[in-house]
Design an enzyme around this catalytic site. Structure first.
Site, PDB file in Angstrom:
ATOM      1  N   LYS A  11      46.943 -20.298 -25.004  1.00 41.96           N
ATOM      2  CA  LYS A  11      45.681 -19.872 -25.643  1.00 41.96           C
ATOM      3  C   LYS A  11      45.409 -18.406 -25.304  1.00 41.96           C
ATOM      4  CE  LYS A  11      43.125 -19.689 -21.637  1.00 41.96           C
ATOM      5  NZ  LYS A  11      42.684 -18.453 -21.032  1.00 41.96           N
ATOM      6  N   ASP A 137      39.992 -25.841 -18.503  1.00 46.07           N
ATOM      7  CA  ASP A 137      40.507 -25.513 -19.845  1.00 46.07           C
ATOM      8  C   ASP A 137      41.248 -26.684 -20.496  1.00 46.07           C
ATOM      9  OD1 ASP A 137      39.536 -22.957 -19.649  1.00 46.07           O
ATOM     10  OD2 ASP A 137      41.461 -22.017 -19.183  1.00 46.07           O
TER      11      ASP A 137
HETATM   12  P1  ATP Z   1      44.157 -20.279 -14.855  1.00 44.79           P
HETATM   13  O1  ATP Z   1      43.366 -19.273 -15.638  1.00 44.79           O
HETATM   14  O2  ATP Z   1      43.592 -21.678 -14.900  1.00 44.79           O
HETATM   15  O3  ATP Z   1      44.554 -19.813 -13.481  1.00 44.79           O
HETATM   16  P2  ATP Z   1      46.639 -19.482 -16.010  1.00 44.79           P
HETATM   17  O4  ATP Z   1      46.983 -19.650 -17.429  1.00 44.79           O
HETATM   18  O5  ATP Z   1      46.292 -18.093 -15.589  1.00 44.79           O
HETATM   19  O6  ATP Z   1      45.474 -20.464 -15.694  1.00 44.79           O
HETATM   20  P3  ATP Z   1      48.802 -21.224 -15.148  1.00 44.79           P
HETATM   21  O7  ATP Z   1      50.044 -20.740 -15.807  1.00 44.79           O
HETATM   22  O8  ATP Z   1      48.166 -22.432 -15.699  1.00 44.79           O
HETATM   23  O9  ATP Z   1      47.763 -20.015 -15.067  1.00 44.79           O
HETATM   24  O10 ATP Z   1      49.154 -21.415 -13.576  1.00 44.79           O
HETATM   25  C1  ATP Z   1      48.218 -21.435 -12.555  1.00 44.79           C
HETATM   26  C2  ATP Z   1      48.853 -22.005 -11.277  1.00 44.79           C
HETATM   27  O11 ATP Z   1      49.048 -23.420 -11.432  1.00 44.79           O
HETATM   28  C3  ATP Z   1      50.220 -21.435 -10.941  1.00 44.79           C
HETATM   29  O12 ATP Z   1      50.097 -20.655  -9.787  1.00 44.79           O
HETATM   30  C4  ATP Z   1      51.139 -22.631 -10.718  1.00 44.79           C
HETATM   31  O13 ATP Z   1      51.757 -22.643  -9.457  1.00 44.79           O
HETATM   32  C5  ATP Z   1      50.260 -23.876 -10.826  1.00 44.79           C
HETATM   33  N1  ATP Z   1      50.854 -24.913 -11.723  1.00 44.79           N
HETATM   34  C6  ATP Z   1      50.885 -26.226 -11.517  1.00 44.79           C
HETATM   35  N2  ATP Z   1      51.446 -26.884 -12.553  1.00 44.79           N
HETATM   36  C7  ATP Z   1      51.773 -25.959 -13.463  1.00 44.79           C
HETATM   37  C8  ATP Z   1      52.379 -26.018 -14.760  1.00 44.79           C
HETATM   38  N3  ATP Z   1      52.757 -27.176 -15.337  1.00 44.79           N
HETATM   39  N4  ATP Z   1      52.546 -24.848 -15.411  1.00 44.79           N
HETATM   40  C9  ATP Z   1      52.147 -23.674 -14.858  1.00 44.79           C
HETATM   41  N5  ATP Z   1      51.591 -23.566 -13.645  1.00 44.79           N
HETATM   42  C10 ATP Z   1      51.387 -24.694 -12.945  1.00 44.79           C
END
Ligand code: ATP
Length: 280
Positions: A11, A137
């Site tokens: 997103k 989210d």
């Molecule tokens: P947010 O804004 O919620 O932090 P984001 O999009 O910036 O989300 P994500 O890619 O969702 O970040 O990853 C956040 C953290 O979640 C990472 O540091 C990772 O170690 C952990 N994590 C656990 N499961 C997953 C997964 N399936 N995919 C990505 N990251 C994951």
């Protein structure tokens, strides 16, 4: 063995207003969220043995119980109570900790996929209630429409129809912790909320709402974000912004070839992640 292959989309946030800090440590937000077709690929297989395994093989993403997809599957297997297990493999295409919602989307896809495989028949509303416990989210990815997200992100209203667009994503690969961004955010006293148009006839209307309060924390700490923003605008993006808590910057383009050309120009000779995706 019953199995399913799912695409879990990323997103971008067209709008992210932080309204207030709540006593429980969360923030009340007002966001406009749009899914794009840059997707993680998830393979779900039900097994007769009760073991639950998640393999991902991506640096920075845990295998097993630390993975948000594991937690989502565990809830659904427990609800089914059949003693079955599951094997889940995730191919990450969405950059991690990038402001693109990859983990939340993986969890949402697993909830929806397990609902189908286990024939639980849970409603969308029920899946969203389960999802919010995993991450703010997650409900948005179950809602599956461009949405105004309020509360901590779980109060969702469908947006009026918006024209399709090409989205250029560039991520410089610096590590930005979402918790750090919120800790360092200075909340200004918000008067009237930004007004949202009643309809979106053009991509310029879409870009008119672009705003992200979290840029005030992330950009001073990581000037490369401002550099990418400026370069995208110079390359013809109709609007640019950081997504979520960053560091990914996205630009909105009317045509795919313009977005592709901008991607090549911005990323050549750099180790940055670049991709062009379409709004869903
Ligand atoms: P947010 O804004 O919620 O932090 P984001 O999009 O910036 O989300 P994500 O890619 O969702 O970040 O990853 C956040 C953290 O979640 C990472 O540091 C990772 O170690 C952990 N994590 C656990 N499961 C997953 C997964 N399936 N995919 C990505 N990251 C994951």
């Amino acid at each position: 063995m019953k199995s399913l292959t799912l695409n879990a989309p990323a997103k971008v946030n067209y709008l992210l207003d932080v309204i207030r800090r709540r006593p429980d440590g969360y923030h009340d937000l007002r966001m406009v969220m749009q899914r794009i077709n840059l997707c993680d690929e998830i393979n779900l297989t039900l097994t007769d043995s009760p073991a639950l395994t998640v393999t991902c093989g991506k640096q920075g993403v845990p295998d097993g119980p630390g993975n948000i997809a594991w937690k989502a599957a565990r809830i659904m297997l427990d609800l089914a109570g059949t003693g079955m297990g599951a094997r889940i493999s995730i191919t990450k295409k969405i950059p991690v900790a990038a402001g693109l919602g990859g983990g939340s989307s993986d969890a949402a896809s697993v909830l929806m996929g397990m609902n189908e495989l286990l024939e639980l028949g849970l409603s969308t509303q029920r899946l969203m209630e389960i999802g919010v416990k995993l991450g703010a989210d997650v409900p948005f990815f179950i809602f599956k429409e461009p949405a105004l997200a309020e509360g901590i992100g779980e109060e969702l209203t469908a947006m009026p129809q918006m024209p399709p667009a090409w989205i250029l994503l560039v991520n410089p690969g610096v590590h930005v912790s979402t918790a750090w961004v919120y800790r360092n955010l200075t909340l200004t006293n918000r008067g009237e909320l930004n007004r949202l148009p009643a309809s979106y006839g053009s991509l310029e209307d879409v870009c008119s709402i672009f705003s992200n309060d979290l840029e005030s924390v992330t950009i001073p700490a990581f000037p490369v974000i401002a550099e990418i923003r400026a370069a995208m605008l110079q390359q013809g993006a109709l609007g640019v912004m950081m997504s979520g808590s960053g560091p990914t910057v996205f630009g909105l383009f009317a045509a795919r070839d313009c977005a592709e050309q901008a991607r090549l120009t911005l990323t050549s000779g750099k180790s940055w992640f670049g991709a062009v995706a379409e709004t869903l």
